[in-house]
Design an enzyme around this catalytic site. Structure first.
Site, PDB file in Angstrom:
ATOM      1  N   ASP A  18      46.299  42.473  36.364  1.00 59.82           N
ATOM      2  CA  ASP A  18      46.236  42.560  34.891  1.00 59.82           C
ATOM      3  C   ASP A  18      46.411  43.959  34.456  1.00 59.82           C
ATOM      4  O   ASP A  18      46.420  44.902  35.110  1.00 59.82           O
ATOM      5  CB  ASP A  18      44.808  42.122  34.338  1.00 59.82           C
ATOM      6  CG  ASP A  18      43.765  42.966  34.979  1.00 59.82           C
ATOM      7  OD1 ASP A  18      43.714  42.938  36.425  1.00 59.82           O
ATOM      8  OD2 ASP A  18      42.685  43.414  34.366  1.00 59.82           O
ATOM      9  N   GLU A  64      40.395  43.492  36.402  1.00 61.94           N
ATOM     10  CA  GLU A  64      39.871  44.727  36.656  1.00 61.94           C
ATOM     11  C   GLU A  64      39.886  45.614  35.358  1.00 61.94           C
ATOM     12  O   GLU A  64      38.877  46.312  35.310  1.00 61.94           O
ATOM     13  CB  GLU A  64      40.698  45.298  37.676  1.00 61.94           C
ATOM     14  CG  GLU A  64      40.039  46.774  38.377  1.00 61.94           C
ATOM     15  CD  GLU A  64      40.484  47.952  37.509  1.00 61.94           C
ATOM     16  OE1 GLU A  64      39.803  49.089  37.811  1.00 61.94           O
ATOM     17  OE2 GLU A  64      41.439  47.872  36.326  1.00 61.94           O
TER      18      GLU A  64
END
Length: 379
Positions: free
Chosen positions: A86, A147
């Site tokens: 991400d 994250e």
């Protein structure tokens, strides 16, 4: 064969990396991250890995776990490469920050944090496999989707995967001097909420109590608490629907970074002490996800660093190491006591901005470093 002499080629690596950069994957767009996960899974499977897609939870995208064939699979503690797919860049960022090469630099959303680092580890395994070499220990890749939001949905997955590993390698971006990270400060997040009293802003302004104004004052108070050892910042704020209404509710998100557990405990206590009511407006603080302090004194981590430092010397640069701010999933594995070497990914600048870029020549440099570690840990 010396793994540092494997035939890595910057142009070829960049060619393979480009589809990853052009597959935009902002954390909060689960479908977009899952498309990126599928792309990474395809590339891992293409180099011989057994791939498992792990469905996302809590509204986040999928994860991928990939294991490579090894005679000691399941019998020896292996190596985990832990990364996230991400990014902070919303879909459409490519229009402002297209994948492009300018001289020795290459630009694109997420190229430094941390798709470039993930990809060079994949390339290291590709070249190891292509050369017919066998890593001393089994190797597992785990790429996760959340994250940048603090890893709320996959922390347990990462910790479970790391628990029986000999070493964890985290290809987050290299530090500014090209150095690695062997410890990280704690990161705690907070959800903030002010409750005010609504009124018509033009007709009955004095009857209202603005939640926005109260939050603005609290933000200044929060950020003024910053010290060298414990920092505070507010990065998100949401409030209001009509300019002619005094706002009754305002929400914000704050982050604190602390160098030690004692600093973190003090920071949390200071944030929670701000709660209460003033001038008809209540202020609430709710603690969110936290990354624990990872201390830089684990003997196994120091051994990993010494190994990497020797390889870097052969590659012509000095690999420094130390504790760092800017949390990563290495906080979790390091805090567990699992030997962890972080920030061994690509060199670059501008992460989380529209100037995010990498130094192209660092692709082969860091791929060689990864290959050296994969071929030496456990030997």
């Amino acid at each position: 064969m010396n793994p540092l002499n494997l035939p890595f080629d910057d142009d070829e690596i960049l060619k393979g990396l480009r589809p990853w950069i052009e597959c935009e994957s902002p954390t909060w767009d689960a479908a977009a991250v899952s498309r990126m996960t599928a792309l990474a899974a395809r590339d891992l499977a293409a180099i011989g890995a057994s791939v498992e897609i792990l469905p996302g939870t809590q509204g986040f995208g999928d994860s991928v776990r990939a294991t490579f064939p090894h005679p000691d699979q399941g019998r020896k503690a292996g190596i985990l490469i832990s990364g996230h797919l991400d990014t902070v860049h919303p879909v459409g960022t490519l229009e402002k920050l297209p994948f492009r090469r300018e001289g020795g630099l290459c630009y694109g959303p997420g190229i430094q944090d941390m798709k470039g680092g993930n990809y060079i580890c994949l390339e290291a395994m590709r070249q190891i496999q292509k050369a017919g070499l066998q890593t001393p220990l089994p190797v597992t890749f785990l790429f996760t989707p959340d994250e940048e939001a603090g890893t709320p949905s996959t922390r347990q997955l990462i910790e479970d995967e790391a628990r029986d590993k000999r070493a964890v390698l985290v290809p987050e971006p290299a530090k500014e001097d090209g150095g690695a990270v062997i410890g990280r400060y704690a990161i705690a997040r907070f959800n903030l909420l002010t409750h005010g009293r609504p009124s018509h802003a033009g007709w009955a302004l004095k009857d209202g109590r603005s939640a926005i104004a109260a939050m603005a004052r609290k933000i200044l108070e929060i950020e003024a608490m910053t010290t060298e050892d414990c920092t505070f910042s507010v990065g998100v704020i949401h409030a209001g629907q009509w300019v002619n209404c005094v706002s009754s509710e305002c929400r914000a998100e704050a982050l604190t970074m602390a160098k030690t557990q004692e600093d973190l405990d003090g920071g949390v206590a200071a944030m929670e002490a701000l709660q209460g009511e003033e001038n008809g407006v209540t202020f609430e603080v709710t603690r969110g996800v936290t990354r624990p302090v990872w201390s830089p004194d684990n003997p196994g981590t120091l051994e990993l660093y010494e190994m990497a430092r020797k390889f870097s010397a052969e590659l012509g640069f000095e690999l420094t190491a130390g504790s760092s701010g800017g949390g990563s999933d290495g906080n979790f594995t390091g805090a567990m006591g699992v030997p962890t070497l972080d920030s061994i990914g690509v060199r670059g600048k501008g992460l989380h901005t529209l100037n995010e870029h990498i130094e192209i020549e660092s692709l082969s440099e860091r791929a060689r470093l990864a290959a050296g570690l994969l071929m030496t840990i456990g030997a």
